[in-house]
Design a protein around this motif. Structure first.
Motif: not given
Lengths: 314, 298
Positions: A247, A250, A254, A284, A286-287, A290-291, A293-294, A297-298, B107, B113-114, B117-118, B121, B125
Motif C-alpha cells: 500500500i 501505491l 498516487v 502516527y 501509518e495514520l 493513509s490520510l 493517500l485518501m 486520491i479524493l 480510485t 485501502v486508505a 489504513g486509517i 492505525s 492509537l
C-alpha cells in the motif's frame, strides 16, 4: 474522474543526470544517517518507477508489489548462499524470477479488471508472504537469513557509501530505462490500454502480450529493488514484505503522480523522507500515510507532479 | 459402543472428522457473515470495500468497550455494538461512497485501502497494539451423544445463521429490500420505478455496518480483539469469490465451504496449509472460474 496520464518530458534526463552527478559528488561528505535515507530513496525510486509503469501507465492495479520485492530479495540471497553466484548475477536472476512471477500474475489480468484484479493481486501477495514464513527449509521462516555481503570484482559493498553508489547507479539506469520505454512502441501500447482497452485492441495492440509484459516488467523492477534491498537489510525476514508495504508503494505513485516518471521519483523521495521527519511521531506514521493517500486520491488524483504542471502550465 | 472397542482408531478418526467439520462450520458461518456484508455493499454500490475487515475490527472494539469497560449486560452490548457499527457504516458512506460515485474502480480501491489504513492505525492509537479477550459466551461444552460442542460454537453458528435468515426475509419480502435488489440489478431502471437511490446507498452501508459489527462481536470471543483482526476480510473476499461475488446465497455457501476446507486442510495436510488455502482458492477460482464455484459458467 478520468484516469489521466501525464506525459513525461522529453528532456527529463538532463535534470536527472544533474541530480545524479550532484548526489554522487556530495555523497562522501554526508554523514551516515543522511546517506542511509538517500539510499532508501534510491531503492523506493526504482520500485515506484516500476509500479508506475504498471499502475500509472497501463492502468492495472497491484497490491502485491512488496511480494515481488520479497521474491527478488529472497532469490538473490538464496542464490548467493546456496549456489555461490556472484552478486551481479544473483541480482539479475532475482529480478528475472520476480519478473516471471509478475508474468504469472499478469495472466489472470487478461480476464479480470478493476476490483477483481485487485483481489487476485492481494491474494497473491498474501500467498507469497505466507510462503516466506512457512517454507523454513529455504527462507529460514521467521528466523530469517543472513545476507552475504555483495562484491563486484575487487569492490566489496560493505560501507554505507559504497552501497549508496550502487543504489544510485542502478536507480539512475532504471529511471532512464523506464523513460525510454514509455516513449517507445511498448510505452504507447501501455498507455493506450490505460485509456481504453477496447480502443487499444481495435488499434492493433495485443492486449494479452502487453498486459503480461507490463506486469513482468514492473515485477522485474521490484525484483531488482529486492536484490538491492537485501544488501541494505543484512538480515532477511518476511516482515518487510506485507500488504502494508504494498500500500505504501501505491501511495508513493498516487502522491507523486500516476503515469509520470518524475512523479514516481517525487513520490518515492517524499515518502521515504517523511518517516524520518516524523520520527518523533512514530505511532502516527501509518495514520498520516493513509490520510495522505485518501486526501490525494479524493482531491488531487493527479498527484504533486500533476499539480505542479497545472500551476506552471507546461 | 461395541464397534468402538474393536476399532478404536477408526472411531477416533470419525470423531476427529466430525469435530473438524463442526469447527469448519463455525469458522464458515463467520466467513459467510463477512462475505454477506461485502457482497451487499458491492451489489448495491459497486464499491469493493477493502476497509470492511476494519469495520469488523472496529465492531469488535466497540463490543469490548461496552462489555469489558462499561460492564453492560449482553443484550445491550449487542444492541449498542450494532448501533455504533451502523453509524460507522454511514460515516464511511459519506467519506468513500458519495465522493467516488463516478470514479474509476482503481480510485475506489485506493480510497478504501486508505480507509483500511486509517481505521487500523486509529484502533492502534486508541486501544494499543495488544490483545484483549472478550469472553461473552460460556465455554462449558454441551454434550451431544459422543461429541462435545462448546457454547461458543453453538451461539456463533446460531446467531450468524439466524441473522442471515433475517436478511433473506428482509431482501425478499420488504419493500425497501426489494428496492435494494432492484438497484443492484439496474440503478437507472430502479430510480425510474421510484426507488430512491441515495436512500438505498445510505441503507446499504448502514446494514453492512451493522453486519460488520455483529461479525466483530462474534469473531472476538474466538480470536481476541486486536488491531490486525480485520485481515479476516480477505477470507470474506475468498468466500464471496467462491460464490461468484455477486450472489448473496453463493457468498454464504462459499463461506461455509471455505471454513470446512480450511479446517480439514489444517488437520489433514498441515497447519501451514490452513492459512494458505483461502488465498489459493481465491486466486484459483478467479483465474479458472470467475463466476464462482456455484455460479453458471459465463
Amino acid at each position: 474522474m478520468k484516469w489521466t496520464i501525464l506525459d513525461s518530458h522529453h528532456k527529463i534526463w538532463v535534470p536527472l543526470l544533474l541530480v545524479f552527478i550532484g548526489l554522487a559528488a556530495i555523497a562522501p561528505f554526508l554523514d551516515v544517517y543522511f546517506l542511509y535515507i538517500l539510499t532508501i530513496v534510491c531503492l523506493n525510486v526504482i520500485l515506484a518507477t516500476g509500479l508506475n509503469l504498471l499502475t500509472g501507465y497501463t492502468g492495472q492495479i497491484s497490491l502485491c508489489h512488496s511480494g515481488f520485492l520479497g521474491i527478488g530479495a529472497y532469490s538473490c540471497t538464496i542464490l548467493m548462499i546456496r549456489l555461490h553466484l556472484p552478486y551481479p548475477l544473483a541480482l539479475l536472476a532475482g529480478g528475472l524470477i520476480a519478473g516471471c512471477a509478475g508474468f504469472l500474475v499478469g495472466i489472470p489480468a487478461l480476464r479480470l479488471r478493476g476490483l477483481y484484479l485487485a483481489m487476485v493481486t492481494l491474494g497473491f501477495g498474501e500467498i507469497v508472504h505466507l510462503v516466506f514464513h512457512h517454507w523454513q527449509g529455504l527462507t529460514g521462516g521467521p528466523l530469517g537469513l543472513k545476507v552475504p555481503t555483495a562484491r563486484i570484482g575487487p569492490v566489496v559493498f560493505k560501507s554505507e557509501l559504497s552501497l549508496f553508489y550502487l543504489f544510485l547507479f542502478v536507480a539512475f539506469i532504471f529511471v532512464i530505462l523506464a523513460r525510454n520505454l514509455i516513449q517507445s512502441k511498448i510505452g504507447r501500447a501501455f498507455r493506450s490500454i490505460a485509456y481504453s482497452e477496447i480502443a487499444a485492441q481495435a488499434s492493433g495492440v495485443d492486449l494479452a502480450r502487453y498486459k503480461t509484459l507490463s506486469f513482468a516488467l514492473s515485477a522485474f523492477y521490484a525484483g531488482i529493488a529486492g536484490g538491492l534491498y537485501c544488501q541494505l537489510l543484512k538480515y532477511l525476514s518476511p516482515d518487510p514484505f506485507g500488504l502494508f508495504e504494498s500500500i505504501q508503494y501505491l501511495t508513493m505513485i498516487v502522491l507523486g503522480g500516476m503515469g509520470s516518471i518524475i512523479g514516481s521519483v517525487l513520490g518515492a523521495s517524499l515518502l521515504s523522507i517523511l518517516p524520518e521527519i516524523l520520527r518523533d511521531f512514530k505511532d502516527y506514521q501509518e495514520l498520516i500515510f493513509s490520510l495522505l493517500l485518501m486526501l490525494f486520491i479524493l482531491f488531487m488524483p493527479r498527484g504533486i507532479y500533476g499539480m505542479i504542471r497545472s500551476v506552471f502550465r507546461f | 459402543m461395541g464397534r468402538g472397542r474393536i476399532f478404536p482408531s477408526a472411531l477416533f478418526r470419525k470423531e476427529m472428522l466430525i469435530q473438524n467439520l463442526i469447527g469448519g462450520i463455525q469458522a464458515g458461518s463467520l466467513y459467510a457473515l463477512v462475505a454477506l456484508g461485502l457482497i451487499i455493499i458491492f451489489k448495491a454500490t459497486s464499491v469493493l470495500n477493502f476497509a470492511y475487515g476494519e469495520m469488523v475490527m472496529m465492531g469488535a472494539y466497540f463490543s469490548l468497550v461496552f462489555y469489558s469497560f462499561l460492564h453492560l449486560p449482553l443484550p445491550l452490548v449487542f444492541l449498542f455494538a450494532l448501533l455504533s457499527g451502523t453509524l460507522l457504516g454511514l460515516l464511511l458512506e459519506r467519506v468513500i461512497c458519495q465522493p467516488l460515485q463516478r470514479a474509476s474502480p482503481m480510485t475506489i480501491v485506493i480510497a478504501t485501502v486508505a480507509m483500511m489504513g486509517i481505521l487500523k492505525s486509529l484502533a492502534r492509537l486508541i486501544w494499543g497494539p495488544g490483545y484483549y479477550a472478550l469472553p461473552i459466551f460460556t465455554v462449558t461444552p454441551f454434550q451431544f451423544f459422543s461429541l462435545s460442542l462448546s457454547g461458543n460454537t453453538l451461539y456463533t453458528v446460531l446467531i450468524s445463521v439466524s441473522f442471515m435468515g433475517l436478511f433473506y426475509l428482509f431482501f425478499v419480502f420488504t419493500k425497501i429490500g426489494k428496492g435494494m435488489r432492484a438497484t443492484s440489478e439496474n440503478p437507472i431502471a430502479a430510480s425510474l420505478m421510484g426507488v430512491r437511490i441515495p436512500q438505498v446507498f445510505f441503507l446499504t452501508w448502514a446494514i453492512a455496518g451493522a453486519l460488520a459489527a455483529l461479525s466483530g462481536l462474534l469473531i472476538a470471543p474466538l480470536t481476541g480483539v486486536f488491531p490486525d483482526m480485520g485481515n479476516i476480510s480477505v477470507k470474506g473476499f475468498a468466500a464471496g469469490v467462491l460464490g461468484g461475488f455477486g450472489s448473496v446465497p453463493g457468498g454464504i455457501l462459499g463461506g461455509f465451504f471455505l471454513g470446512v476446507a480450511e479446517s480439514l486442510a489444517g488437520s489433514y495436510i498441515s497447519t501451514a496449509f490452513k492459512d494458505v488455502i483461502a488465498f489459493l482458492l481465491l486466486v484459483a477460482v478467479l483465474i479458472f472460474r470467475p463466476t464462482g464455484l456455484f455460479g453458471k459458467q459465463g
